[in-house]
Design a protein around this motif. Sequence first.
Motif, PDB file in Angstrom:
ATOM      1  N   UNK A   1     -10.788  12.763 -35.364  1.00  0.00           N
ATOM      2  CA  UNK A   1     -11.003  14.071 -35.951  1.00  0.00           C
ATOM      3  C   UNK A   1     -12.138  14.787 -35.240  1.00  0.00           C
ATOM      4  N   UNK A   2     -11.975  16.084 -35.126  1.00  0.00           N
ATOM      5  CA  UNK A   2     -13.011  16.929 -34.545  1.00  0.00           C
ATOM      6  C   UNK A   2     -13.354  18.010 -35.555  1.00  0.00           C
ATOM      7  N   UNK A   3     -14.613  18.168 -35.844  1.00  0.00           N
ATOM      8  CA  UNK A   3     -15.072  19.262 -36.692  1.00  0.00           C
ATOM      9  C   UNK A   3     -15.704  20.323 -35.810  1.00  0.00           C
ATOM     10  N   UNK A   4     -15.291  21.557 -36.030  1.00  0.00           N
ATOM     11  CA  UNK A   4     -15.768  22.664 -35.214  1.00  0.00           C
ATOM     12  C   UNK A   4     -16.552  23.660 -36.068  1.00  0.00           C
ATOM     13  N   UNK A   5     -17.620  24.180 -35.515  1.00  0.00           N
ATOM     14  CA  UNK A   5     -18.433  25.160 -36.234  1.00  0.00           C
ATOM     15  C   UNK A   5     -18.811  26.281 -35.287  1.00  0.00           C
ATOM     16  N   UNK A   6     -18.409  27.497 -35.644  1.00  0.00           N
ATOM     17  CA  UNK A   6     -18.741  28.668 -34.837  1.00  0.00           C
ATOM     18  C   UNK A   6     -20.071  29.273 -35.304  1.00  0.00           C
ATOM     19  N   UNK A   7     -20.744  29.918 -34.389  1.00  0.00           N
ATOM     20  CA  UNK A   7     -21.963  30.653 -34.708  1.00  0.00           C
ATOM     21  C   UNK A   7     -22.124  31.794 -33.726  1.00  0.00           C
ATOM     22  N   UNK A   8     -23.020  32.719 -34.064  1.00  0.00           N
ATOM     23  CA  UNK A   8     -23.330  33.802 -33.145  1.00  0.00           C
ATOM     24  C   UNK A   8     -22.714  35.142 -33.480  1.00  0.00           C
ATOM     25  N   UNK A   9     -21.881  35.183 -34.511  1.00  0.00           N
ATOM     26  CA  UNK A   9     -21.303  36.456 -34.903  1.00  0.00           C
ATOM     27  C   UNK A   9     -22.338  37.380 -35.509  1.00  0.00           C
ATOM     28  N   UNK A  10     -21.934  38.619 -35.727  1.00  0.00           N
ATOM     29  CA  UNK A  10     -22.845  39.581 -36.327  1.00  0.00           C
ATOM     30  C   UNK A  10     -22.362  40.993 -36.140  1.00  0.00           C
ATOM     31  N   UNK A  11     -23.274  41.926 -36.390  1.00  0.00           N
ATOM     32  CA  UNK A  11     -22.986  43.351 -36.259  1.00  0.00           C
ATOM     33  C   UNK A  11     -23.636  43.864 -34.973  1.00  0.00           C
ATOM     34  N   UNK A  12     -22.866  44.579 -34.173  1.00  0.00           N
ATOM     35  CA  UNK A  12     -23.370  45.105 -32.910  1.00  0.00           C
ATOM     36  C   UNK A  12     -22.760  46.480 -32.679  1.00  0.00           C
ATOM     37  N   UNK A  13     -23.473  47.325 -31.974  1.00  0.00           N
ATOM     38  CA  UNK A  13     -22.933  48.638 -31.629  1.00  0.00           C
ATOM     39  C   UNK A  13     -21.968  48.533 -30.456  1.00  0.00           C
ATOM     40  N   UNK A  14     -21.091  49.505 -30.360  1.00  0.00           N
ATOM     41  CA  UNK A  14     -20.146  49.552 -29.240  1.00  0.00           C
ATOM     42  C   UNK A  14     -20.914  49.499 -27.928  1.00  0.00           C
ATOM     43  N   UNK A  15     -20.315  48.810 -26.956  1.00  0.00           N
ATOM     44  CA  UNK A  15     -20.905  48.554 -25.642  1.00  0.00           C
ATOM     45  C   UNK A  15     -21.984  47.468 -25.663  1.00  0.00           C
ATOM     46  N   UNK A  16     -22.258  46.918 -26.841  1.00  0.00           N
ATOM     47  CA  UNK A  16     -23.216  45.831 -26.925  1.00  0.00           C
ATOM     48  C   UNK A  16     -22.595  44.492 -26.581  1.00  0.00           C
ATOM     49  N   UNK A  17     -23.391  43.427 -26.746  1.00  0.00           N
ATOM     50  CA  UNK A  17     -22.954  42.074 -26.384  1.00  0.00           C
ATOM     51  C   UNK A  17     -23.262  41.099 -27.515  1.00  0.00           C
ATOM     52  N   UNK A  18     -22.452  40.072 -27.584  1.00  0.00           N
ATOM     53  CA  UNK A  18     -22.681  38.938 -28.468  1.00  0.00           C
ATOM     54  C   UNK A  18     -22.245  37.678 -27.748  1.00  0.00           C
ATOM     55  N   UNK A  19     -22.869  36.567 -28.125  1.00  0.00           N
ATOM     56  CA  UNK A  19     -22.475  35.279 -27.561  1.00  0.00           C
ATOM     57  C   UNK A  19     -22.106  34.355 -28.709  1.00  0.00           C
ATOM     58  N   UNK A  20     -20.855  33.951 -28.748  1.00  0.00           N
ATOM     59  CA  UNK A  20     -20.396  33.026 -29.767  1.00  0.00           C
ATOM     60  C   UNK A  20     -20.463  31.604 -29.238  1.00  0.00           C
ATOM     61  N   UNK A  21     -20.809  30.695 -30.118  1.00  0.00           N
ATOM     62  CA  UNK A  21     -20.838  29.282 -29.769  1.00  0.00           C
ATOM     63  C   UNK A  21     -19.937  28.497 -30.700  1.00  0.00           C
ATOM     64  N   UNK A  22     -19.344  27.466 -30.159  1.00  0.00           N
ATOM     65  CA  UNK A  22     -18.503  26.547 -30.925  1.00  0.00           C
ATOM     66  C   UNK A  22     -19.064  25.153 -30.681  1.00  0.00           C
ATOM     67  N   UNK A  23     -19.580  24.557 -31.727  1.00  0.00           N
ATOM     68  CA  UNK A  23     -20.156  23.225 -31.640  1.00  0.00           C
ATOM     69  C   UNK A  23     -19.222  22.218 -32.297  1.00  0.00           C
ATOM     70  N   UNK A  24     -19.035  21.101 -31.642  1.00  0.00           N
ATOM     71  CA  UNK A  24     -18.134  20.077 -32.148  1.00  0.00           C
ATOM     72  C   UNK A  24     -18.904  18.860 -32.620  1.00  0.00           C
ATOM     73  N   UNK A  25     -18.360  18.221 -33.639  1.00  0.00           N
ATOM     74  CA  UNK A  25     -18.875  16.935 -34.111  1.00  0.00           C
ATOM     75  C   UNK A  25     -17.681  16.027 -34.355  1.00  0.00           C
ATOM     76  N   UNK A  26     -17.944  14.761 -34.454  1.00  0.00           N
ATOM     77  CA  UNK A  26     -16.851  13.806 -34.556  1.00  0.00           C
ATOM     78  C   UNK A  26     -16.460  13.373 -33.156  1.00  0.00           C
ATOM     79  N   UNK A  27     -15.223  13.496 -32.816  1.00  0.00           N
ATOM     80  CA  UNK A  27     -14.785  13.150 -31.470  1.00  0.00           C
ATOM     81  C   UNK A  27     -15.310  14.163 -30.454  1.00  0.00           C
ATOM     82  N   UNK A  28     -15.400  13.726 -29.217  1.00  0.00           N
ATOM     83  CA  UNK A  28     -15.913  14.602 -28.186  1.00  0.00           C
ATOM     84  C   UNK A  28     -14.940  15.746 -27.892  1.00  0.00           C
ATOM     85  N   UNK A  29     -15.506  16.926 -27.730  1.00  0.00           N
ATOM     86  CA  UNK A  29     -14.699  18.109 -27.434  1.00  0.00           C
ATOM     87  C   UNK A  29     -14.100  18.040 -26.039  1.00  0.00           C
ATOM     88  N   UNK A  30     -14.665  17.211 -25.179  1.00  0.00           N
ATOM     89  CA  UNK A  30     -14.195  17.146 -23.799  1.00  0.00           C
ATOM     90  C   UNK A  30     -12.789  16.573 -23.696  1.00  0.00           C
TER      91      UNK A  30
END
Length: 121
Positions: free
Chosen positions: A1-30
């Motif tokens: 089993x792999x558990x996934x957790x996203x982070x990094x979302x939010x509110x941004x103005x048009x033309x802005x940037x965001x970086x989302x991350x996905x972290x895994x636990x349990x089995x290796x994501x590789x």
Amino acid sequence: QVQLAESGGGLVQAEGSLKLSCAASGRTLSSYATGWFRQAPGKEREFVAVISWNSGSISYADSVKGRFTISRDNARNTVTLQMNSLKPEDTAVYYCAAGRYGTWSYGYNYWGQGTQVTVSS
């Protein structure tokens, strides 16, 4: 089993940037290809980007090509989605998923809970 957790979302103005991350636990994501999908209110979930287990293959939806970049760090068991030049139509809940390389959601066995991205005009 792999558990996934996203982070990094939010509110941004048009033309802005965001970086989302996905972290895994349990089995290796590789062991898996990892993709990002998104779902806007009233719309079906759609493919955004995917990266193979060794970063040898990458694919993007036409709507994000040239603006989004997917990458992975297998040593840290994480996958990131760098989103630049954001548009209001990018507003959605973004999900990471692990499974078989492809653009179809049914190929992915494991899903995170999602992170909200809102782009204001």
